[in-house]
Motif scaffolding. Sequence first.
Motif, PDB file in Angstrom:
ATOM      1  N   UNK A   1      -3.918 108.681 -89.385  1.00 41.51           N
ATOM      2  CA  UNK A   1      -2.986 107.729 -88.761  1.00 41.51           C
ATOM      3  C   UNK A   1      -3.077 106.364 -89.435  1.00 41.51           C
ATOM      4  N   UNK A   2      -4.295 105.859 -89.580  1.00 43.32           N
ATOM      5  CA  UNK A   2      -4.462 104.514 -90.115  1.00 43.32           C
ATOM      6  C   UNK A   2      -4.032 104.419 -91.578  1.00 43.32           C
ATOM      7  N   UNK A   3      -4.469 105.366 -92.390  1.00 43.52           N
ATOM      8  CA  UNK A   3      -4.110 105.309 -93.810  1.00 43.52           C
ATOM      9  C   UNK A   3      -2.601 105.443 -94.000  1.00 43.52           C
ATOM     10  N   UNK A   4      -1.975 106.348 -93.246  1.00 50.17           N
ATOM     11  CA  UNK A   4      -0.529 106.548 -93.377  1.00 50.17           C
ATOM     12  C   UNK A   4       0.250 105.330 -92.893  1.00 50.17           C
ATOM     13  N   UNK A   5      -0.234 104.696 -91.817  1.00 47.39           N
ATOM     14  CA  UNK A   5       0.460 103.519 -91.297  1.00 47.39           C
ATOM     15  C   UNK A   5       0.402 102.373 -92.297  1.00 47.39           C
ATOM     16  N   UNK A   6      -0.776 102.120 -92.856  1.00 51.16           N
ATOM     17  CA  UNK A   6      -0.922 101.022 -93.825  1.00 51.16           C
ATOM     18  C   UNK A   6      -0.087 101.291 -95.073  1.00 51.16           C
ATOM     19  N   UNK A   7      -0.136 102.527 -95.574  1.00 47.89           N
ATOM     20  CA  UNK A   7       0.586 102.839 -96.813  1.00 47.89           C
ATOM     21  C   UNK A   7       2.097 102.896 -96.596  1.00 47.89           C
ATOM     22  N   UNK A   8       2.549 103.303 -95.412  1.00 46.74           N
ATOM     23  CA  UNK A   8       3.994 103.312 -95.144  1.00 46.74           C
ATOM     24  C   UNK A   8       4.538 101.882 -95.073  1.00 46.74           C
ATOM     25  N   UNK A   9       3.750 100.976 -94.492  1.00 45.43           N
ATOM     26  CA  UNK A   9       4.159  99.569 -94.473  1.00 45.43           C
ATOM     27  C   UNK A   9       4.184  99.014 -95.893  1.00 45.43           C
ATOM     28  N   UNK A  10       3.174  99.353 -96.706  1.00 47.32           N
ATOM     29  CA  UNK A  10       3.147  98.916 -98.103  1.00 47.32           C
ATOM     30  C   UNK A  10       4.349  99.445 -98.868  1.00 47.32           C
ATOM     31  N   UNK A  11       4.693 100.713 -98.623  1.00 52.79           N
ATOM     32  CA  UNK A  11       5.853 101.311 -99.285  1.00 52.79           C
ATOM     33  C   UNK A  11       7.141 100.602 -98.885  1.00 52.79           C
ATOM     34  N   UNK A  12       7.233 100.210 -97.621  1.00 52.31           N
ATOM     35  CA  UNK A  12       8.429  99.514 -97.152  1.00 52.31           C
ATOM     36  C   UNK A  12       8.548  98.136 -97.817  1.00 52.31           C
ATOM     37  N   UNK A  13       7.417  97.499 -98.094  1.00 54.03           N
ATOM     38  CA  UNK A  13       7.442  96.226 -98.828  1.00 54.03           C
ATOM     39  C   UNK A  13       8.011  96.438-100.228  1.00 54.03           C
ATOM     40  N   UNK A  14       7.610  97.527-100.880  1.00 48.83           N
ATOM     41  CA  UNK A  14       8.143  97.838-102.214  1.00 48.83           C
ATOM     42  C   UNK A  14       9.642  98.116-102.152  1.00 48.83           C
ATOM     43  N   UNK A  15      10.074  98.815-101.102  1.00 46.66           N
ATOM     44  CA  UNK A  15      11.502  99.079-100.917  1.00 46.66           C
ATOM     45  C   UNK A  15      12.273  97.772-100.787  1.00 46.66           C
ATOM     46  N   UNK A  16      11.717  96.863-100.010  1.00 50.59           N
ATOM     47  CA  UNK A  16      12.391  95.567 -99.800  1.00 50.59           C
ATOM     48  C   UNK A  16      12.541  94.815-101.120  1.00 50.59           C
ATOM     49  N   UNK A  17      11.517  94.837-101.972  1.00 47.67           N
ATOM     50  CA  UNK A  17      11.597  94.161-103.260  1.00 47.67           C
ATOM     51  C   UNK A  17      12.645  94.795-104.169  1.00 47.67           C
ATOM     52  N   UNK A  18      12.703  96.119-104.178  1.00 48.83           N
ATOM     53  CA  UNK A  18      13.702  96.804-104.998  1.00 48.83           C
ATOM     54  C   UNK A  18      15.108  96.517-104.492  1.00 48.83           C
TER      55      UNK A  18
ATOM     56  N   UNK B   1       8.155 100.840-110.484  1.00 50.46           N
ATOM     57  CA  UNK B   1       8.656 101.140-111.830  1.00 50.46           C
ATOM     58  C   UNK B   1      10.176 101.033-111.880  1.00 50.46           C
ATOM     59  N   UNK B   2      10.852 101.488-110.805  1.00 49.08           N
ATOM     60  CA  UNK B   2      12.310 101.380-110.745  1.00 49.08           C
ATOM     61  C   UNK B   2      12.749  99.924-110.723  1.00 49.08           C
ATOM     62  N   UNK B   3      11.967  99.080-110.047  1.00 49.02           N
ATOM     63  CA  UNK B   3      12.272  97.648-110.025  1.00 49.02           C
ATOM     64  C   UNK B   3      12.220  97.073-111.439  1.00 49.02           C
ATOM     65  N   UNK B   4      11.185  97.396-112.175  1.00 52.57           N
ATOM     66  CA  UNK B   4      11.047  96.916-113.548  1.00 52.57           C
ATOM     67  C   UNK B   4      12.132  97.508-114.449  1.00 52.57           C
ATOM     68  N   UNK B   5      12.451  98.798-114.260  1.00 51.63           N
ATOM     69  CA  UNK B   5      13.400  99.497-115.129  1.00 51.63           C
ATOM     70  C   UNK B   5      14.830  99.012-114.915  1.00 51.63           C
ATOM     71  N   UNK B   6      15.201  98.768-113.665  1.00 50.44           N
ATOM     72  CA  UNK B   6      16.598  98.436-113.364  1.00 50.44           C
ATOM     73  C   UNK B   6      16.907  96.956-113.451  1.00 50.44           C
ATOM     74  N   UNK B   7      15.905  96.094-113.269  1.00 49.18           N
ATOM     75  CA  UNK B   7      16.164  94.655-113.250  1.00 49.18           C
ATOM     76  C   UNK B   7      15.447  93.899-114.356  1.00 49.18           C
ATOM     77  N   UNK B   8      14.464  94.528-115.007  1.00 48.38           N
ATOM     78  CA  UNK B   8      13.689  93.817-116.005  1.00 48.38           C
ATOM     79  C   UNK B   8      12.667  92.876-115.402  1.00 48.38           C
ATOM     80  N   UNK B   9      12.537  92.887-114.071  1.00 45.70           N
ATOM     81  CA  UNK B   9      11.595  92.018-113.385  1.00 45.70           C
ATOM     82  C   UNK B   9      10.490  92.862-112.749  1.00 45.70           C
ATOM     83  N   UNK B  10       9.391  92.233-112.458  1.00 44.87           N
ATOM     84  CA  UNK B  10       8.323  92.919-111.738  1.00 44.87           C
ATOM     85  C   UNK B  10       7.620  91.921-110.839  1.00 44.87           C
ATOM     86  N   UNK B  11       6.873  92.457-109.899  1.00 46.56           N
ATOM     87  CA  UNK B  11       6.163  91.592-108.972  1.00 46.56           C
ATOM     88  C   UNK B  11       5.051  90.835-109.689  1.00 46.56           C
ATOM     89  N   UNK B  12       4.616  89.712-109.135  1.00 50.70           N
ATOM     90  CA  UNK B  12       3.460  89.017-109.725  1.00 50.70           C
ATOM     91  C   UNK B  12       2.267  89.954-109.851  1.00 50.70           C
TER      92      UNK B  12
END
Length: 683
Positions: A130-147, A83-94
């Motif tokens: 462990x597994x759910x947190x690892x997958x979701x933390x990597x996903x969150x880091x991808x969102x951070x990279x896009x922002x 949401x911050x990506x869309x709000x601050x840049x006007x862009x969003x992921x595909x």
Amino acid sequence: MEQEQIAFFSYISGGILFAALFFVTLYLWRIKAAHITLSIAALISMTWHLAIAMNYRNIPLDSTDLLILEVCRYGAWITALLAALKYSTGQHLPNKLRYLIHGLWLIALVTILLLRGYEHPSIENTNSLIWSSLVLSITSLICVEQLYKNSSYSRLMKLWSLIAGAIFAYDIYLFSYSLVFDQIDAELWQARGAINGIAALMLALGSLSLSKQATQKAKFAFSRPVAFYTTSMTVAGSFLSLMAVGGYYVQLYGGSWGTIIQILVLFLAILSISIVFISRTIRSRLDVWINKNFFRHKYDYRTEWLQLINYLSRTPDIQDFQLRAITAVASIFKSSQGALWLQQKQHFVPVATLNLNLPEGNIEERVNTPFCQALREREWVFSPYTQGNKDQDVQNQVLPKWIFEIPNLWLVLPLLVEQDLLGFMVLTKPRSQDASLTWEDLDLLKNVGRQVASYLDRQHAADVIAESRQFDAFNKLTAFIMHDLKNLIAQQALVVENAAKHKENPAFVEDAISTIDNSVARMNTLLKKLQHNEPTELRSLELHKTLMEATKKCQNLQPIPTLRLESSDIVVTTDPDHLLMTCIHIIKNAQEATYSSGFVDVTLRREGKNAIITIEDNGDGMDEEFIRNQLFKPFVTTKSGKGMGIGVYQAKEFITSLGGKVFVESSPGLGTTFTISIPATQG
């Protein structure tokens, strides 16, 4: 008991700090500096901290509730970051990528709730956390990279990207470590609350300080070494995670040999990673890949390109364009010396040097040598003294011997225009930086080489055009001289033609001498004009006398021109000879375009302050398009093989120089009327 106390204070302090961050984000939302979802993420993180803290104060939190809180925390952060990506840049992921990212945490949450409803035993297993947190933390880091990548003009969003990235990077480390050892490390888990709390404190303080400058361009940037090792460790962690999965199932189904096989698999994984990092080739390729895809480049391409174009486009001064080309390229790569070779016939020869003494002897290169073929066909940038690059070593074998005699040689750069090799440039080693060539240097070198080659080619074309214009001017001058000489020769030829019949006639002899005297005077005048040491002679004359003389000289052609003088007192200031030749030329043109049974009428009258001369015929005529586009252009004529096409052009140029005008009215088959308007004075 002491460990539980540490864990309690770690998470309770984190909860308090996230509570403070919650109020800060509400303030940011109120001033429209941030999206409301950041407040929601801070609130859920606060709840997560407090719930875990209370677990260490006799308010138990079972593993299922902890798993639900973890997924909700990651889901809130993922939603907030996108949401911050869309709000601050006007862009969003595909859309597909957004649906996939949101689907991961939503599916995880729904799956956990379903398993809890059915009381499935796997929900109590630590590996689920462990597994759910690892997958979701990597996903969150991808969102951070896009922002981070798309918020180049928001310092506030850059700050949130960096600190949130640190939070999720720690989670990846924690759960990767836990996955390898099949249990969550107690000390890393205890420190997690304090680390999140410190991150919240930094976010709160940083957000308050940047809230008034939310749209200023961000200057945060990772260094290349940090990027290299962070990415490398992430890749290594992912690889170890895969190996841990394999080891886990080997241990689960491998019987008594399971532990041994698991240790062996992990040993092979660690050994493989060690080999990767020891290998210089693999590390260099990984370094190039990271630099290309993640971080600010070595060069500010916009600045370098604008400076190059600005330098090449300067008005030429003392330096010639070839030396400026060397200077422009050398300045980009901090080289102080260089030389340029360009093609001349079948050789490339040195044409300019910059602070460089070239070796004596033959340093020309034929266009078809293997060296030139590599420059042309592969656009190869030679670096003769680069070590450790097999491709470079192979290509260096085709270098000519004389090139190694150039002192402090660094590289040889091809200059290509499309697929043609215009030449090549040699640069010496830069003093202030590493002389090794990276992918970035090579990309910039090739693009700069093509730009400079285009510039050199354009300059060469401009020189050729300038030379052609000089020859064109010379040819035009010659044509004008020939035109005047043709008229003079025609006069004298007429005298010679009539001499046999009238040589005994004193009047003819007198007229012949007068004609020859006039020709000599006009030729002298022409020579003076060509030498530019005699200005055009302007004097007052009675215009009707000039027209009478012009019609008299044209009476040897049919139809004989007639002269009608509506005013005989008109005086003009002009060059008498030039005006006479202009009138004669137009009258003769009318005679040549008219049958002998037709007419050519010359009229003189006054209109206001202007003398008006009309020369009218009923000859072939001209169409409107020819009059508009071709009549007054030099070397265009309708008299095939009989004229040079410059008489009318000269006539208009001369009349215009007097401040007059020339008008033409004509129709094919109906004839033509030339109207000449000249400023007049009262005679």
